[in-house]
Design an enzyme around this catalytic site. Sequence first.
Site, mmCIF file in Angstrom:
data_model
loop_
_atom_site.group_PDB
_atom_site.id
_atom_site.type_symbol
_atom_site.label_atom_id
_atom_site.label_comp_id
_atom_site.label_asym_id
_atom_site.label_seq_id
_atom_site.Cartn_x
_atom_site.Cartn_y
_atom_site.Cartn_z
ATOM 1 C CG ASP A 1 6.985 7.325 6.011
ATOM 2 O OD1 ASP A 1 6.488 8.300 6.598
ATOM 3 O OD2 ASP A 1 6.671 7.000 4.854
ATOM 4 C CB ALA B 1 6.717 11.760 6.742
ATOM 5 C CG HIS C 1 5.460 4.036 8.761
ATOM 6 N ND1 HIS C 1 6.321 3.189 8.110
ATOM 7 C CD2 HIS C 1 4.616 4.520 7.801
ATOM 8 C CE1 HIS C 1 6.033 3.161 6.822
ATOM 9 N NE2 HIS C 1 5.002 3.953 6.606
#
Length: 370
Positions: A274, A303, A99
Site C-alpha cells: 500500500d 493492496a 496512502h
Amino acid sequence: MSEHTIIGVPKEIKADEYRVAVTPAGVRRLTLDGHEVIVERDAGTGSGISDGEYESEGARIVDTAREAWSADIVAKVKEPIEEEYGFLREDLVLYTFLHLAAAPGLAKVLMDTGTLAIGYETCQDENTGELSLLIPMSEIAGRLAVQAGAKYLEREHGGRGVLLSGAPGVAPGKVAILGAGVVGLNAAKIAVGMGARVLSLDVSLSKLRYIDDLFNGRVETAFSDSHNISEAVKDADLVIGAVLLPGAKSPWLVDRNMLKSMKEGSVIVDVSVDQGGCVETSRPTTHSNPVFTVEKVIHYCVANMPGAVPRTSTFALANATFPGLLIMAQKGVAKALKENYALRMGVNVAAGKITHSKVAESLNLPCAVM
C-alpha cells in the site's frame, strides 16, 4: 456544519473491494444526533449489510455515486480511483485511507480540487504515537499474510510444497517477518500458532524485546540490517513484508539480488505494498489476480488484503474510524481538527497543499503547516 451535517457513504468500486465505511450502528448514532446519512445502494452488500438495515436505522438510500459524494463529509474505505476524481471538490471533506506516498497522481488531483483529505493511516494518537485507525486493518492484514503465504506454498499454487507446521519427523516451514509492529506481531501470532519456525526482524530493540517476552522465545529475533535480512530471506520458505513508516514510502529491504538467493517456490507476502512495498520487485495486485513470480519466487502483493474478509474488516475498521467521523459531524470539521490531535495528524491535503510532513517528503513537495 456542526448543527446538521450530511455524511455520504459511497459504494467502493476499487477491484475486489467489498468493505464499507459506516455500519448501521454508526448510521443510527449519527441520525439520532440530527445528522443525515446518505448511503449508495448496495454499498454494504459485500460486507453482508443490506440496504434495509441501513434504512431501518435512518439512512437514505440513493441510486448513484454522485448523490452519495454530494455530502459534506464522504466516508470511504479506499482512496478514490480515477472514475471518482470528478466527485472531488473544494467544499468536500474526504475521510478514508489515502496512502498518498504511493499515489502521486491522486495527491495532485486532491490538491487541484481543493478537497480536504483526511487519511486514516496517518491519524496518530497524541500520547502513544499509535496509528490508531490503521491498527485494526494491520491486525487483520498480518493474520491474513500467513494464511495467504501458507496457501501459495502449496504445490498446486506453484509453491515449494511446504506445510508451515511440518509433520511428525519433518521440520516445520520457516517464516521471516520484516518488521515487528502491528502487522508483524499479528503475523507472528498466526505463524507460531501454525507451528512454523518464525524469525522477526526490526530496527527497534524494544519491539524485539517485546516479541521475545510475548512468545517466550518461540519467535527468534534479529536486528534488521542488510546482512541479517539477506540471510533470513535466503533461509525462509515465507517472507512477510510488514514495514510501515507513517505517511512515507516503504523502504526497499529486499532487492532483486536477494531474491536470487531464495528457494525456488518460496513466497513473499508484501503487506506494505500500500505504501509502495518493501521488496524491490513488488507491485500492487488484486484478490482476483493476487500473485506473480519473479526469480522463481511467488509474490503476493494485494493492496487491500483485509478486503478478503470484508465482514470482519468493515466492523473492525468502523470501530476505529467512527469516533472521528462523529466528532466532525458534531463539532464541525474546523473545530474538530483544532481540538483533536489525531484527526489533525490525519489531514494529508488541505486548501490545495500537502499538510503532512512525511507525505510531502515522499512526494518531494513542500509541506504547509496546518
